[in-house]
Design an enzyme around this catalytic site. Structure first.
Site, PDB file in Angstrom:
ATOM      1  N   GLY A 201       0.742  -1.313   0.090  1.00 30.67           N
ATOM      2  CA  GLY A 201      -0.058   0.060   0.082  1.00 30.67           C
ATOM      3  C   GLY A 201       0.878   1.209  -0.070  1.00 30.67           C
ATOM      4  N   ASP A 328      10.663   6.197  -5.570  1.00 25.03           N
ATOM      5  CA  ASP A 328      10.023   4.887  -5.431  1.00 25.03           C
ATOM      6  C   ASP A 328      11.174   3.953  -5.385  1.00 25.03           C
ATOM      7  OD1 ASP A 328       7.877   3.102  -5.435  1.00 25.03           O
ATOM      8  OD2 ASP A 328       7.997   2.790  -7.528  1.00 25.03           O
TER       9      ASP A 328
HETATM   10 CA    CA Z   1       6.763   1.734  -4.105  1.00 22.31          CA
END
Ligand code: CA
Length: 723
Positions: A201, A328
């Site tokens: 999540g 990320d």
């Molecule tokens: Ca990620």
């Protein structure tokens, strides 16, 4: 008019599938015939843990199949699996039975010798959460075995335990609430009588944690949050816990309002020697760091490897691979334990090759970094490592796009995500699927909601005043890394950059390969020595075992994505020497035809439609969640039928498939505006077709340099997992 949403990257494996004819059951019982006792030799080799053993080396000492005879490998049996979606599961083999998980967290049990399906449990995760609560996909990466039970997590946040023989439920407990946008896709691990599981999540507003539950009862024993909570609040807040207080010093602003991130969605390893659980944490959120923690700070424990006491969850050490992550750069990639010799000294180390392109060798007991070497040589987010400070990376100031306001081309992008690596003690090499490519990030003024994926950056807007960096040898590869010599020993472009690996004492590495194949390579040299057509993409790591003395290699193959999935099969494929089973002829590939109606509606309608589409639809139908296999709407026949389109979008005609009604967010006029936008986009695509390749392609069709100008749906730019 068009924006690319995730205009970076490299073709990742996009898997999905469609098939019918399975048994389905309620949450409390297994379907199919009662489990038959499987007669087999008690000395047979099993695969009882997710990583093939506690150390997660995915190494097998079996040698019956080896580099000299692997050419005789043939299909022993295959079984078809129903669930549509991406297959990421590593099977388990215990006492003659093979277990695997499937999308929507279904659990299957097969006779490992014959392929007969013994039973199946569908935990009945509500399909509507696909549209609201699942950040990245509906996959499941596998189950654990302990105390006669099979234990696995569900996409809606539960941990289930069933009897390994019968599939009858033993216990079930909730780990996380999908209403808070948590999910579980990772495999549990076992140690000290406990089961360890993390949560997904990270691209939502979640706060990461890992939990340990009692194997026998399912009761929670400990919970470790990976980022601090509101300092003003209770025992989990930063003020009342030493570790969280330490972590809170690395944050600024009101990070807890958006969770902070640090999800624990894949890499976990249990070290029995020191009774330690070592796990990776995901990115901080939202991106960029300047947005979630204005004023700076490293943001512990995001993008880190963390070690805690296995029995108590008490903090032991951490290494933050990417401080103040804005790219990320999850550190959730697989973790492998090994005993190796460094500078003449035996060391027990944990090894990881995460998304940020650096290969880490870390002493397992202490967290002391032994080496940190870019396996993608041109990394540009860091300029080096501070060795005196346990190899803390020296960040490139130009990469801090949240601060510069200019955006940044980051290299690498998603270099290695979750696909399993394997370590062969005989060669001393670790086999990692990897990709060399560039991503671009640009902070948007005021943040932006991308679908329901709370990403406050544009990944398509080109950075200002910067040249896209060159990657010398772009694409997707299987590499063999020497953790002692700290270098790539071989790389194989016929291997995959996004499929898991298995290595054996037979001097072999098995892996799903581009072009819908499974292949074997010599472990010492990387030479390809075998391949077979799988009629689908083999993404998760293969496993091997013996039954009555015969060595088997099992892989899971899944059909293509979206509409193309209708033609494909999801299959468990199991090989042995001189196997003679044959797959039926492959169904002809589905030819996707662009057949939109003529453009309709005015510019304002299309613009409104695009905005609504970005907010409500892209999460599933574009970019980050294409792993889920939801269709590419350029090709939908519903573009030609306003009633059908409205029926799907507003009335929920396809709710069974996870496409719930959006009537709470969209009315008939909204649906029509979206149809207007999609129609214009499909017509544009028809006039200017994208370059070839990618759609429904195999693992790792290399497409490393999708230009920012590529159309939003560029098939070759299938994204990596932004989990
Ligand atoms: Ca990620």
């Amino acid at each position: 008019m068009r924006r690319i949403l995730f205009g970076l990257i490299i073709a990742a494996v996009v898997t999905a599938c469609s098939q019918s004819g399975s048994n389905t059951t309620g949450a409390t019982g297994a379907s199919g015939a009662a489990a038959m006792p499987v007669k087999h030799d008690p000395n047979d080799a099993e695969w009882t843990e997710h990583g093939g053993g506690t150390d997660e080396q995915r190494y097998s000492a079996l040698t019956q199949v080896n580099a000299d005879n692997v050419g005789q490998l043939g299909l022993a049996w295959f079984a078809e699996i129903a669930e549509r979606g991406g297959y990421q599961s590593t099977p388990l083999i215990i006492d003659g039975m093979l277990y695997m998980t499937a999308p929507w967290s279904s659990l299957y049990a097969f006779d490992a010798q014959t392929g007969k399906q013994l039973w199946k449990v569908d935990p009945q995760a509500p399909r509507e959460i696909a549209a609201t609560s699942i950040c990245c996909n509906i996959s499941n990466r596998g189950a654990a075995y302990a105390d006669g039970k099979i234990i696995w997590g569900t996409i809606d946040g539960r941990l289930m335990a069933v009897d390994a023989k019968t599939g009858a439920q033993v216990w079930e407990t909730r780990i996380a609430d999908p209403a808070q946008q948590y999910s579980i896709t990772g495999a549990p691990r076992i140690g000290d009588g406990l089961v360890y599981i993390g949560i997904g999540g990270a691209e939502f507003y979640t706060r990461g944690f890992i939990v340990a539950h009692d194997v026998k009862t399912g009761k929670e024993v400990w919970k470790f949050y990976t980022v601090p909570g509101d300092p003003a609040k209770g025992p989990d807040g930063a003020a009342s816990d030493d570790v969280m207080a330490m972590a809170a010093k690395t944050w600024n602003g009101k990070w807890w309002e958006k969770g902070g991130g640090g999800s624990t969605w894949d890499g976990i390893v249990y070290d029995p020697q020191s009774s330690t659980v070592i796990f990776g944490t995901g990115n901080g959120l939202p991106w960029p760091a300047a947005l979630r923690s204005p004023g700076g700070g490293d943001n512990l424990f995001t993008a880190s490897i963390v070690a805690v006491d296995a029995k108590t969850g008490k903090y032991k050490w951490h290494y933050q691979a990417t401080p103040m992550d804005s790219f990320d750069f999850d550190n959730t990639s697989p973790l492998t334990l090994a005993d190796i010799t460094i500078d003449g000294q035996p060391k027990r180390v944990v090894m990881q090759a995460p998304k940020n392109g650096v290969f880490y060798v870390i002493e397992a007991a202490t967290g002391k970094v032994q080496s940190a070497d870019p396996y993608v040589p041109e990394i540009n987010w860091a300029t080096g490592f501070d060795k005196a400070n346990n190899f803390k990376p020296i960040l490139n100031p130009a990469a801090d796009y949240g601060k510069t306001g200019k955006g940044f081309y980051v290299l690498p992008s998603q270099a290695h995500v979750w696909h399993s690596q394997s370590y062969n003690p005989q060669t001393g090499l670790i086999y990692v699927p990897m990709r060399r490519g560039v991503g671009s990030f640009f902070a948007e003024e005021g943040g932006r909601i991308l679908g329901n994926q709370m990403v406050d950056v544009s990944m398509g807007k080109p950075p200002v005043g910067q040249t896209r960096p060159e990657v010398k040898n772009p694409g997707a590869f299987l590499i063999a890394w020497d953790p002692v010599a700290r270098k790539i020993v071989w790389e194989q472009s016929e291997g995959s950059g996004s499929a898991g690996t298995l290595t054996t004492a037979g001097n072999l590495v098995f892996q799903g390969a581009p072009g819908q194949k499974v292949a074997a390579f010599r472990a010492d040299s990387g030479d390809k020595v075998w391949e077979a057509s799988t009629q689908g993409n083999v993404v998760p790591g293969p496993v091997t075992y013996t039954i009555n003395g015969d060595q088997y290699i099992a892989v899971i193959s899944s059909a293509s994505t979206g509409f193309a999935a209708a033609a494909g099969k999801n299959r468990l494929l199991v090989y042995k020497l001189n196997g003679t089973a044959q797959l039926p002829p492959a169904a002809p590939p589905v030819e996707l035809v662009l057949n939109p109606p003529a453009d309709f509606g005015d510019e304002a309608t299309r613009t409104r439609g695009e905005d609504l589409y970005q907010r409500n639809c892209t999460g599933c139908h574009e970019g980050g969640r294409m792993f889920s296999g939801f269709p590419d709407l350029n090709y939908t026949v519903a573009l030609n039928d306003p009633g059908l389109f409205k029926g799907i979008v507003v009335d929920g005609a396809l709710a069974e498939n996870g496409m719930i009604s959006f009537k709470n967010a969209l009315n008939e006029q909204d649906a029509e505006a979206i149809r207007s936008f999609l129609t214009a986009r499909a017509n544009e695509l028809k006039r200017n077709p994208p370059r070839q390749g990618g759609r429904g392609g195999a693992a790792a069709a290399p497409a490393p340099a999708a230009a920012p100008a590529a159309p939003a749906t560029a098939p070759a730019a299938a994204p990596a997992a932004h989990q």
